[in-house]
Enzyme design. Structure first.
Site, PDB file in Angstrom:
ATOM      1  N   LYS A  84       0.855  -1.199   0.000  1.00 36.34           N
ATOM      2  CA  LYS A  84       0.000   0.000   0.000  1.00 36.34           C
ATOM      3  C   LYS A  84       0.876   1.228   0.000  1.00 36.34           C
ATOM      4  CE  LYS A  84      -4.474   0.941   0.349  1.00 36.34           C
ATOM      5  NZ  LYS A  84      -5.579   0.037   0.041  1.00 36.34           N
TER       6      LYS A  84
HETATM    7  N1  GLU Z   1      -7.158   0.342  -3.138  1.00 36.79           N
HETATM    8  C1  GLU Z   1      -7.976  -0.798  -3.393  1.00 36.79           C
HETATM    9  C2  GLU Z   1      -8.046  -1.700  -2.170  1.00 36.79           C
HETATM   10  O1  GLU Z   1      -7.891  -1.255  -1.068  1.00 36.79           O
HETATM   11  C3  GLU Z   1      -7.580  -1.506  -4.667  1.00 36.79           C
HETATM   12  C4  GLU Z   1      -6.227  -2.135  -4.678  1.00 36.79           C
HETATM   13  C5  GLU Z   1      -5.795  -2.683  -6.027  1.00 36.79           C
HETATM   14  O2  GLU Z   1      -6.609  -2.709  -6.941  1.00 36.79           O
HETATM   15  O3  GLU Z   1      -4.641  -3.076  -6.136  1.00 36.79           O
HETATM   16  O4  GLU Z   1      -8.342  -2.857  -2.255  1.00 36.79           O
END
Ligand code: GLU
Length: 478
Positions: free
Chosen positions: A109
């Site tokens: 993240k």
């Molecule tokens: N930000 C989104 C989540 O928390 C999508 C993550 C992604 O598609 O890699 O799942």
């Protein structure tokens, strides 16, 4: 009954507490539990961008929780409150989420401490490109190693800038488009990615209501039709979830909570009209066709059948959990319930559909986009017309037979049109997402209903996810 958490843990501690609850019921080899729980690395970067005649310094993070599979995957968040603890908690959730829905990724993240509303588009582009440069040069953006995506405060536009920046730095990389997902369809993205997380929430609820035992545990019955739903946050996730539930499942949206207050109407709110109102006025205040409640968070405590927190983490916590009346809570946001709130609500008998499952639609469709980018061809391009031709053969043959028998059989125009239409990219994405959400629920449900020591869906979800991560580490000989 648990009765332990008296002070509010941080977000990362909250995720760890939930993880610990699950591993206590598992039989992992010594040491593996720690290896899975800890975050592998967090990179912090501070960079300057010259804006409005002076240099502005920004702080950003990219955290890698687990590399048991690569690339690692997870969004990039733009928010003023971004910090290391939050990014690490979110990266850990990505690891478990990807394992639960079987997307072949580790968890990661990123975040940038910024209020995106304070900058114009040009400025945001320069900031984003510079952040992307800092991450890409350390392989923290890379199609084979680390693939970001949108999250709170970012969207298609930022992902297109990131992809373009990566391409400028890697001019001969044929798979460069796969360095980030959530791009606009005309810049290497996939149909259905924007709606994916909200669509996933809808599919999760549909699957939940296909299993009457779980529905009864929440003290509910029947289907989604007529269920009263309160949504917190009418951003990308909350908006699509509320819209699809109202338009396609007959649910009634009785409350919408936003930054500047809430709107309530037991007869049902018009989700699209409210979204438009927010876009024009910056908030829900003043919307004419509903009752406005200035103290928005109290609407979390209003009676309803389904509560969908789709905004920030920690909004249901030790201060308000005991007043929340919803019998079914689906965590569309990441971490909206703290570990303490989770305990209080479980003790009250509420059923909680956990974030790592409920909001996994986003990363699921990101996976489809990544595969599309690596295969360099749109889904359905080869099969669509051939499928239509085969359907046409059957329809023509049936019509010929009916004529031959002298019976006046006619297919309804609607059936014929639907049956003849071959699946395009959007239909295939929705079908893949639906299948994923059903399969993951069934895996959690099996554990939840077959083990006496597993009394909630979140623990079941962690058990499924941790088992998969553990076997991947063990297969590598770690
Ligand atoms: N930000 C989104 C989540 O928390 C999508 C993550 C992604 O598609 O890699 O799942």
């Amino acid at each position: 009954m648990d009765a332990g958490i008296k002070t509010e843990p941080t977000f990362r501690e909250s995720v760890d507490l939930m993880f610990n609850r699950a591993v206590a019921l598992m039989d992992l080899p010594p040491g593996l539990e720690d290896k899975i729980r800890v975050c592998n690395s967090t990179y912090t970067v501070r960079f300057g961008v010259k804006l409005r005649g002076s240099i502005h310094t920004f702080t950003g993070y990219r955290s890698v929780h687990s590399e048991h599979m690569e690339p690692v995957k997870g969004g990039i968040r733009y928010a003023i409150g971004v910090n290391q603890d939050e990014v690490e908690a979110l990266a850990a959730l990505m690891t478990y989420k990807c394992a639960l829905v079987e997307t072949p990724f580790g968890g990661s993240k990123g975040g940038l401490c910024i209020d995106p509303r304070e900058y114009d588009e040009d400025e945001l582009e320069r900031i984003t490109r510079r952040f992307a440069y800092e991450l890409a040069k350390r392989d923290l953006i890379n199609p084979a190693q680390n693939v970001p995506a949108p999250d709170m405060g970012t969207g298609e536009r930022e992902m297109a800038w990131i992809a373009d920046q990566y391409k400028r730095m890697n001019t001969s990389e044929i798979n460069a488009n796969a360095c980030v997902t959530g791009k606009p369809p005309n810049a290497g993205g996939i149909q259905g990615r924007v709606e994916a997380t909200g669509r996933g929430v809808q599919y999760a609820l549909q699957e939940f209501f296909r299993h009457p035992d779980g529905v009864a545990m929440a003290g509910l019955n029947g289907t989604l039709e007529g269920k009263r739903v309160i949504v917190q946050g009418l951003g990308n996730v909350g908006y699509h979830a509320a819209k699809f539930l109202a338009e396609e499942d007959g649910s009634i949206i009785t409350g919408i909570i936003e930054r500047d207050g809430a709107l309530v109407d037991d007869g049902g709110l018009d989700v699209d009209a409210i979204r438009q109102w927010i876009a024009n006025h910056g908030g829900v205040k003043g919307y004419p066709n509903a009752t406005y409640v200035e103290d928005g968070p109290v609407v979390l405590e209003k009676e309803c059948d389904i509560l969908i927190p789709a905004a920030l983490e920690g909004v249901i916590n030790l201060t308000n959990a005991d007043r929340v009346k919803a019998p079914l809570i689906i965590e569309a946001a990441n971490g909206p319930l703290t570990a303490g709130a989770d305990e209080i609500l479980r003790n009250k008998g509420a059923v909680i559909i956990p974030d790592m499952y409920a909001n996994a639609g986003g990363v699921t469709v990101s996976y489809f986009e990544w595969v599309k980018n690596l295969s360099h061809i749109r889904f359905g391009r080869m099969q669509r017309r051939q499928e239509e031709a085969r359907h046409m053969l059957i329809v023509e043959e049936l019509e010929r037979l009916s004529e031959h028998l002298g019976e006046a059989w006619t297919m309804t125009g609607d059936f014929k049109e639907k049956y003849l239409r071959g699946a395009g990219e959007l239909e295939l994405v929705r079908s893949g997402l639906d299948d994923t959400m059903r399969g993951a629920y069934q895996a959690m449900h099996n554990i939840w209903r077959s083990r006496d020591d597993v009394t909630d869906l979140r623990t079941a979800a962690y058990i499924v996810a941790i088992e998969r991560v553990a076997s991947s580490y063990q297969a590598k000989g770690l």
